[in-house]
Write an enzyme that holds these catalytic residues in place. Structure first.
Site, PDB file in Angstrom:
ATOM      1  N   GLY A   1     -43.653  72.147 -29.600  1.00  0.00           N
ATOM      2  CA  GLY A   1     -44.831  72.771 -30.201  1.00  0.00           C
ATOM      3  C   GLY A   1     -44.505  74.144 -30.759  1.00  0.00           C
ATOM      4  O   GLY A   1     -43.947  74.987 -30.051  1.00  0.00           O
TER       5      GLY A   1
ATOM      6  N   GLU B   1     -67.781  81.133 -34.841  1.00  0.00           N
ATOM      7  CA  GLU B   1     -66.986  81.643 -35.977  1.00  0.00           C
ATOM      8  C   GLU B   1     -67.105  80.703 -37.182  1.00  0.00           C
ATOM      9  O   GLU B   1     -67.182  81.147 -38.321  1.00  0.00           O
ATOM     10  CB  GLU B   1     -65.518  81.804 -35.564  1.00  0.00           C
ATOM     11  CG  GLU B   1     -65.336  82.920 -34.533  1.00  0.00           C
ATOM     12  CD  GLU B   1     -63.909  83.432 -34.454  1.00  0.00           C
ATOM     13  OE1 GLU B   1     -62.982  82.611 -34.412  1.00  0.00           O
ATOM     14  OE2 GLU B   1     -63.731  84.674 -34.435  1.00  0.00           O
TER      15      GLU B   1
HETATM   16  C1  LIG Z   1     -61.261  78.013 -35.058  1.00  0.00           C
HETATM   17  C2  LIG Z   1     -60.593  78.647 -33.874  1.00  0.00           C
HETATM   18  C3  LIG Z   1     -60.707  80.014 -33.668  1.00  0.00           C
HETATM   19  C4  LIG Z   1     -60.058  80.616 -32.583  1.00  0.00           C
HETATM   20  N1  LIG Z   1     -60.161  81.972 -32.439  1.00  0.00           N
HETATM   21  C5  LIG Z   1     -59.456  82.588 -31.469  1.00  0.00           C
HETATM   22  C6  LIG Z   1     -59.453  83.996 -31.377  1.00  0.00           C
HETATM   23  O1  LIG Z   1     -60.138  84.688 -32.136  1.00  0.00           O
HETATM   24  N2  LIG Z   1     -58.687  84.581 -30.426  1.00  0.00           N
HETATM   25  C7  LIG Z   1     -57.911  83.851 -29.563  1.00  0.00           C
HETATM   26  O2  LIG Z   1     -57.183  84.450 -28.739  1.00  0.00           O
HETATM   27  N3  LIG Z   1     -57.911  82.500 -29.602  1.00  0.00           N
HETATM   28  C8  LIG Z   1     -58.660  81.837 -30.531  1.00  0.00           C
HETATM   29  N4  LIG Z   1     -58.648  80.465 -30.615  1.00  0.00           N
HETATM   30  C9  LIG Z   1     -57.883  79.709 -29.616  1.00  0.00           C
HETATM   31  C10 LIG Z   1     -56.399  79.683 -29.980  1.00  0.00           C
HETATM   32  O3  LIG Z   1     -56.234  79.264 -31.304  1.00  0.00           O
HETATM   33  C11 LIG Z   1     -55.612  78.779 -29.045  1.00  0.00           C
HETATM   34  O4  LIG Z   1     -55.857  79.176 -27.720  1.00  0.00           O
HETATM   35  C12 LIG Z   1     -54.120  78.870 -29.369  1.00  0.00           C
HETATM   36  O5  LIG Z   1     -53.864  78.355 -30.651  1.00  0.00           O
HETATM   37  C13 LIG Z   1     -53.283  78.146 -28.319  1.00  0.00           C
HETATM   38  O6  LIG Z   1     -51.936  78.236 -28.656  1.00  0.00           O
HETATM   39  P1  LIG Z   1     -50.941  77.040 -28.312  1.00  0.00           P
HETATM   40  O7  LIG Z   1     -49.569  77.529 -28.660  1.00  0.00           O
HETATM   41  O8  LIG Z   1     -51.182  76.545 -26.943  1.00  0.00           O
HETATM   42  O9  LIG Z   1     -51.386  75.851 -29.269  1.00  0.00           O
HETATM   43  P2  LIG Z   1     -51.469  75.757 -30.848  1.00  0.00           P
HETATM   44  O10 LIG Z   1     -51.449  77.088 -31.469  1.00  0.00           O
HETATM   45  O11 LIG Z   1     -52.627  74.862 -31.137  1.00  0.00           O
HETATM   46  O12 LIG Z   1     -50.117  75.009 -31.231  1.00  0.00           O
HETATM   47  C14 LIG Z   1     -49.776  73.715 -30.790  1.00  0.00           C
HETATM   48  C15 LIG Z   1     -48.657  73.211 -31.688  1.00  0.00           C
HETATM   49  O13 LIG Z   1     -48.184  71.956 -31.182  1.00  0.00           O
HETATM   50  C16 LIG Z   1     -48.037  71.031 -32.262  1.00  0.00           C
HETATM   51  N5  LIG Z   1     -48.175  69.687 -31.698  1.00  0.00           N
HETATM   52  C17 LIG Z   1     -49.287  69.131 -31.155  1.00  0.00           C
HETATM   53  N6  LIG Z   1     -49.008  67.887 -30.721  1.00  0.00           N
HETATM   54  C18 LIG Z   1     -47.719  67.661 -31.016  1.00  0.00           C
HETATM   55  C19 LIG Z   1     -46.836  66.553 -30.795  1.00  0.00           C
HETATM   56  N7  LIG Z   1     -47.243  65.436 -30.184  1.00  0.00           N
HETATM   57  N8  LIG Z   1     -45.554  66.660 -31.230  1.00  0.00           N
HETATM   58  C20 LIG Z   1     -45.098  67.794 -31.835  1.00  0.00           C
HETATM   59  N9  LIG Z   1     -45.892  68.865 -32.045  1.00  0.00           N
HETATM   60  C21 LIG Z   1     -47.171  68.797 -31.641  1.00  0.00           C
HETATM   61  C22 LIG Z   1     -49.137  71.419 -33.244  1.00  0.00           C
HETATM   62  O14 LIG Z   1     -48.825  70.948 -34.550  1.00  0.00           O
HETATM   63  C23 LIG Z   1     -49.097  72.950 -33.138  1.00  0.00           C
HETATM   64  O15 LIG Z   1     -48.146  73.491 -34.025  1.00  0.00           O
HETATM   65  C24 LIG Z   1     -59.302  79.830 -31.676  1.00  0.00           C
HETATM   66  C25 LIG Z   1     -59.199  78.437 -31.857  1.00  0.00           C
HETATM   67  C26 LIG Z   1     -59.825  77.850 -32.947  1.00  0.00           C
HETATM   68  C27 LIG Z   1     -59.703  76.353 -33.156  1.00  0.00           C
END
Ligand SMILES: Cc1cc2nc3c(=O)[nH]c(=O)nc-3n(C[C@H](O)[C@H](O)[C@H](O)COP(=O)(O)OP(=O)(O)OC[C@H]3O[C@@H](n4cnc5c(N)ncnc54)[C@H](O)[C@@H]3O)c2cc1C
Length: 396
Positions: free
Chosen positions: A10, A169
């Protein structure tokens, strides 16, 4: 001894932060690092409500992963993870390719949590990737165009399920976009209905009441009808059925009511709560010295409240940072540090020039909160991609 292998799954906020911090601090050939992601770009998940409503181009919200990596230190594999074989220390991709590891970082983000509400999975949209937001934007525009031919009110009725940060948002952006769409498609604004439906007794549950009141006042002025304390019982092809039996007809239901961990994790047999792994202080999965879980896939308990921290980009980025240092310590024979989040505050956008926020104990409203939101967004760009990413993508 063979070179240790770190495999990161990821390239969201958590995974990418781990990768860029590792590449900065590790020497060439000290470790074999691989980053796997479904797409060859990283998207800024926290911005996705904007392209979903059509107020920002989706391309503005993504960056090619290879441009952020030193490919002499980290190999990038574009692929979808289908299985984690814990016992064999292997990861299987949908393409059939198999990758091995000594240390695994699971940073696969989240999936929508539907709480068993019938029909949501089938008939509601969710804001979760560049592809999903392109679909939402196109669908909204298509319904405006169709209305001009068929004049069915459900084509101009938009329902947002859930009044957490994502829902609020998105409503801010949608209500900015609607006047533009009305002008483009010659539609009277009074014909467009926007509902926000929330089961909890308030919008933004847990947030400061004065800020909540301000958000509701702004969004109501922009045309949102709130139905709070009102669960969605069912989503159908024709709209939603509410807990009290009321039906609202709509061609567009967008579900923002919650997330759970990526299903790959549950399938791998890790113990989970709502698909998230309850990690230890070093972000390890219980019973695994070699598997780390971060971001939305991890469940981290706040010892002060005895409740989980909400999944945020802020925490995912900080976890990636600490994890990179801990992996280096493991490889070089140092001590790992416990992860302790340092929460800087929260700001929710309400559309152009409007936001609410709590930074430290200072409440922010309107323009000053909107300015702070841009500062936070630009800071994330800097942390992940340095000055060059900030120059390319910064919000001005
Ligand atoms: C509209 C919106 C607004 C938000 N606003 C805020 C904010 O203002 N402040 C804040 O702190 N948080 C905010 N969040 C929450 C925040 O975006 C998430 O908590 C954050 O993105 C989590 O990070 P992560 O690395 O766990 O996952 P993500 O950033 O979602 O990344 C996961 C990655 O894994 C990849 N992936 C998924 N499944 C697979 C697979 N099977 N194989 C290979 N790759 C895969 C995806 O393509 C992606 O690149 C918001 C969320 C949304 C949807």
């Amino acid at each position: 001894m063979s070179t240790p292998k770190i495999l990161i799954l990821g390239a969201g906020y958590g995974g990418l932060m781990t990768a860029v911090r590792l590449q900065k601090q590790m020497n060439y050939n000290e470790v074999e690092m691989t980053l796997v992601n479904k797409h060859d770009y990283h998207y800024f998940t926290t911005w996705l409500h904007e392209p979903a409503a059509g107020t920002t181009d989706p391309d503005k919200c993504r960056v090619e992963i290879q441009t952020l990596l030193d490919t002499n230190k980290i190999k990038f594999v574009k692929g979808s993870v289908s299985e984690i074989k814990r016992e064999e220390k292997k990861v299987l991709l949908e393409s059939g390719e198999e990758l091995t590891y000594d240390y695994l970082v699971v940073a696969l983000g989240s999936e929508p949590e539907t709480f068993g509400i019938q029909g949501l999975k089938e008939y509601a949209f969710s804001i979760r990737s560049i592809n999903s937001v392109r679909e939402i934007r196109e669908h909204i525009e298509y319904n405006f165009a169709k209305y001009k031919m068929e004049h069915r009110p459900e084509q101009l009725t938009f329902i947002v399920g859930g009044a957490g940060f994502t829902g609020i948002e998105f409503l801010g952006e949608l209500t900015d976009r609607i006047p533009e769409l009305c002008e483009e498609f010659d539609v009277d604004r009074s014909l467009v209905k926007v509902y926000n439906i929330e089961a909890a007794p308030t919008v933004l549950p847990g947030f400061d009441q004065e800020l909540v009141d301000y958000a509701m006042e702004v969004l109501t002025r922009k045309g949102v009808t709130f139905k709070i304390n009102t669960p969605i019982k069912e989503c159908t092809p024709d709209g939603v059925v509410l807990g009290d039996g009321e039906e609202i007809k709509s061609n567009t239901v967008i579900w923002t009511g919650g997330v759970r961990g990526n299903s790959v994790i549950e399938k791998a047999g890790f113990e989970t709560m709502r698909g998230r792994v309850k990690v230890d202080e070093f972000l390890r999965a219980p019973g695994h010295e070699d598997v780390f879980v971060i971001g939305d896939s991890a469940l981290l308990i706040n010892n002060e409240t005895n409740r989980p921290y909400p999944p945020t980009a802020q925490i995912a980025i900080q976890e990636g940072d600490t994890l990179a240092s801990n992996l280096i310590a493991l490889i070089r024979g140092g001590q790992m540090k416990a992860f302790v989040p340092s929460l800087k505050g929260t700001v929710a956008s309400l559309g152009k020039g409007e936001a609410i926020g709590l930074v430290g104990d200072k409440k922010l409203f309107g323009g000053s909160a909107a300015f702070m939101k841009k500062v936070i967004d630009n800071r994330s760009l800097f942390l992940i991609g340095g000055l060059s990413l900030m120059m390319k993508k910064a919000k001005l």
